[in-house]
Design a protein around this motif. Sequence first.
Motif, short mmCIF file in Angstrom:
data_model
loop_
_atom_site.label_atom_id
_atom_site.label_comp_id
_atom_site.label_asym_id
_atom_site.label_seq_id
_atom_site.Cartn_x
_atom_site.Cartn_y
_atom_site.Cartn_z
N UNK A 180 -6.57 5.65 -10.96
CA UNK A 180 -7.77 4.89 -10.59
C UNK A 180 -7.46 3.43 -10.24
N UNK A 181 -6.72 2.69 -11.07
CA UNK A 181 -6.41 1.30 -10.69
C UNK A 181 -5.52 1.20 -9.46
N UNK A 182 -4.69 2.21 -9.23
CA UNK A 182 -3.86 2.21 -8.02
C UNK A 182 -4.74 2.30 -6.78
N UNK A 183 -5.71 3.22 -6.78
CA UNK A 183 -6.62 3.36 -5.64
C UNK A 183 -7.44 2.08 -5.44
N UNK A 191 0.83 -1.20 0.00
CA UNK A 191 0.00 0.00 0.00
C UNK A 191 0.86 1.25 0.00
N UNK A 192 1.91 1.24 0.82
CA UNK A 192 2.80 2.41 0.89
C UNK A 192 3.47 2.66 -0.45
N UNK A 193 3.92 1.61 -1.11
CA UNK A 193 4.58 1.76 -2.41
C UNK A 193 3.61 2.30 -3.46
N UNK A 194 2.38 1.80 -3.44
CA UNK A 194 1.37 2.28 -4.39
C UNK A 194 1.04 3.74 -4.14
N UNK A 195 0.90 4.11 -2.86
CA UNK A 195 0.63 5.50 -2.50
C UNK A 195 1.75 6.42 -2.98
#
Length: 418
Positions: free
Chosen positions: A379-382, A183-187
Amino acid sequence: MKKPVLSDYCEFLNGGAWNESEYTKSGVPVLKVSNMKKGGFVFDSIDYLSIENAKNYSKNLLKKFDVVIATVGSHPNLVDSAAGRATVIPKSISHYLLNQNAVCLRSKNKEELNQRYLGYLAKSEHFQNYIQNRGKGAANQMRIPIGDIKSYPSNLPTLSTQYKIAKILSAYDDLIENNIIRIKLLDEMAHTTYEDWFLRMKFPGYETAVFDKETGLPAGWKNFKVKNYVKTVSKGPSLNYDSDGQKYPVLNQSCIRNGEIELDKVLFSEKLSKNKQECYLEINDILINSMGQGTLGRVSKNVSIVEKFIIHNCITFLRAKNEYSQFMLFYFIASHKPYFESIAQGSTGQSTLKIELVSNLKLKLPTKEILNRFDKIISPIWKNIGVLKIQNQRLKEARDILLPRLMTGMIDVEKLEL
């Protein structure tokens, strides 16, 4: 014959007592009781010791899987963080120092006490009841003597059983921690994309972009106020928590921490009237804490809660118009957290953030093409972050069901092959 107690198997390391004048803005981070919460940690306010000062406490640096128990805090019957709360140090903060009002437990001999088993023992209902029943102090604040933690009766199961229990439960915790890292990496990926495109102005096609001399913006871009960008910028309603009938969970300012929505401190209220239906939480909502010292200005987004939650009137929520990007709006709002904190208005001891101060912020509105391309990336990241958060919630629920059954022997692991 003397019955075994926890101090026979554990060493106890006290937290350090540092003055405010010893803290610096960088250096070695210090973990405080206020950073400990049920199931993990919050990092809204971290203090540091200078590297030079911290050298004197090198033996007290926290290690992975250390068990930290808060010895001072609110009564366990209250909503806020309770004395006796036990947390296990993950790898990500294994280099922190521990502040006073907490004690660190480590196994003396790994052939007698498995360190990960110790972490689950400290979280068990029996252990928590034992130490909290020995707490001293007022009804809303109590202290647990370290001597009472040391004297906890410890008829440990075999090392094999300890290992198996720890192995089963840690499988859940390891997955949870791995998801947190993802999650941290995606954020960070999404945030970096926003900064590249809209702060550093390195959006797709920037190399050939023509800039307007009057606005200083690329052709087709505009200076735009938030109030013209959103379809909704509002605060939740005033609520009655004592009413009868069907109750709905309420997000309040204590639920927004670390840019996340934490559900440990959710309250409940009656359903909203027909003219307040917009105050139910929606997916991708942007939330700003708008009241309270120490909490005002915190910004979060809802990517995983689909249940019917009420937004409290201490929170401002924003929803972009359909033609604009909710994702871009979030990162723009989040970048103004220091500003929200600095312009808070209110009487002593209570601060509020006026909606007008949010509505009148000016952003750089790009072309629709750029907004659409940004949305296709973010959008796909969220959505992925939302899936991981839901997974973590289910993993925690499953682990918490298993923990008491394993620790009490309700589930026999003796003959279990792992």
